[in-house]
Structure formats: structure tokens, C-alpha cells
Design a protein around this motif. Sequence first.
Motif, short mmCIF file in Angstrom:
data_model
loop_
_atom_site.label_atom_id
_atom_site.label_comp_id
_atom_site.label_asym_id
_atom_site.label_seq_id
_atom_site.Cartn_x
_atom_site.Cartn_y
_atom_site.Cartn_z
N ILE A 87 54.35 99.46 28.52
CA ILE A 87 53.00 99.00 28.23
C ILE A 87 53.09 97.50 27.95
N PRO A 88 52.49 96.67 28.82
CA PRO A 88 52.62 95.23 28.64
C PRO A 88 51.75 94.72 27.49
N LEU A 89 52.24 93.70 26.81
CA LEU A 89 51.42 93.06 25.78
C LEU A 89 50.21 92.40 26.43
N PHE A 90 50.44 91.69 27.52
CA PHE A 90 49.35 91.00 28.20
C PHE A 90 49.15 91.57 29.60
N LYS A 91 47.93 92.03 29.84
CA LYS A 91 47.56 92.45 31.19
C LYS A 91 46.97 91.25 31.91
N GLU A 92 46.77 91.41 33.20
CA GLU A 92 46.23 90.32 34.00
C GLU A 92 44.81 89.97 33.55
N ILE A 93 44.56 88.66 33.40
CA ILE A 93 43.22 88.15 33.08
C ILE A 93 42.90 87.05 34.07
N ASP A 94 41.64 86.67 34.17
CA ASP A 94 41.24 85.68 35.15
C ASP A 94 40.80 84.36 34.51
N PHE A 95 41.43 84.00 33.39
CA PHE A 95 41.15 82.75 32.71
C PHE A 95 42.36 82.35 31.89
#
Length: 176
Positions: free
Chosen positions: A145-153
Amino acid sequence: MTNKRKIVLFIAESLDGYIATKDDSLEWLFKVEGEGDNGYSEFYETVDTILMGKRTYDWLIEAENENFPYKNKECYVFSRTSKGKNENVEFVNEDIKSFADKLKKIPGKNIWVVGGGELLHYFIKEKLIDEFIITIAPTIIGSGIPLFKEIDFEYELVLKDVRRFNQFATLYYELK
């Protein structure tokens, strides 16, 4: 005087960015040699409110053998299915941003977002986290489970401090 209450992420991750294995195990984390409680008690005194997702709550209840670890704090669990309260938490099924904004206006200590991954992603996506306290474990687990998922900013932060707890490195960031 303005209220300085902040929403804080205090969490540990593997060197490759995971907060748990795919099967929700933290066994890899407990194998690392730390120092004392790795700053946990010091941090815990700065918060009076705790937020978590239902999956994290269920995991905690099972892992702690029904001994809820945050009894002296106000705890909210975001859930689409559970409603009401129990002796330890209040279940919340409302807009997360509105709820978080409302909490920040109430005088008190800081608010801790415990997890899990889906709730964290929403808080990050909505730029609701004011401080990030991330402890890095010197372990590569490969997937999970990743701490950060993909975001667009971009989420611009300022590094405020770095502390070492034996084999753990803790990074302290604030929102820029």
C-alpha cells in the motif's frame, strides 16, 4: 488570535514508499531497530483528535486485541457503512473536506490523520494536510500500500527538521 490547529500526517513507510504490505502487514516495520518509541510519545501529546478510515480502524481493533490505543483522544472513523458511536470512536459518513475544515475551526490541539491509504490519498488530493511527519524505515518491501498515490498536481512542502531514531530517519515537512 487565529487558531493554529493543524492536520498532521504522522506515519512510517518503507524506503520504497509503502505503509504496509498488500496483506496489511507491518511486520517489516517492527523488525527495524529504533530508539525508544521513535518520537511517538512526543508527537502524541501534540494531538487531541484522530482521524482514520474504517479499514484502518478494523485492522487496529484486530491487531490490538480489542484494546483501542487512542482512548484518551477524540476519534473519528470515516465509513460508508458504519454509523453512530461506540465507546472509542464516532463513525463519520459526510464530506471529508467539510468535516476536516469544521474540526480545524474548533479550538484544540492538532488533528492526526492515522490512515489508511484511501483516506490519506483524499486528504492529500484535497491539500488538507498541513504537516507531514514521515519516518523512513531502512527496508524495501517491493510492493504494498503506497503512502502516495498518483496525483495530478504538485504539493509544495518545506523541510523543517530531520531526526534520527537509530535506524529510522524522520522527516518533518510543512505545507509551503
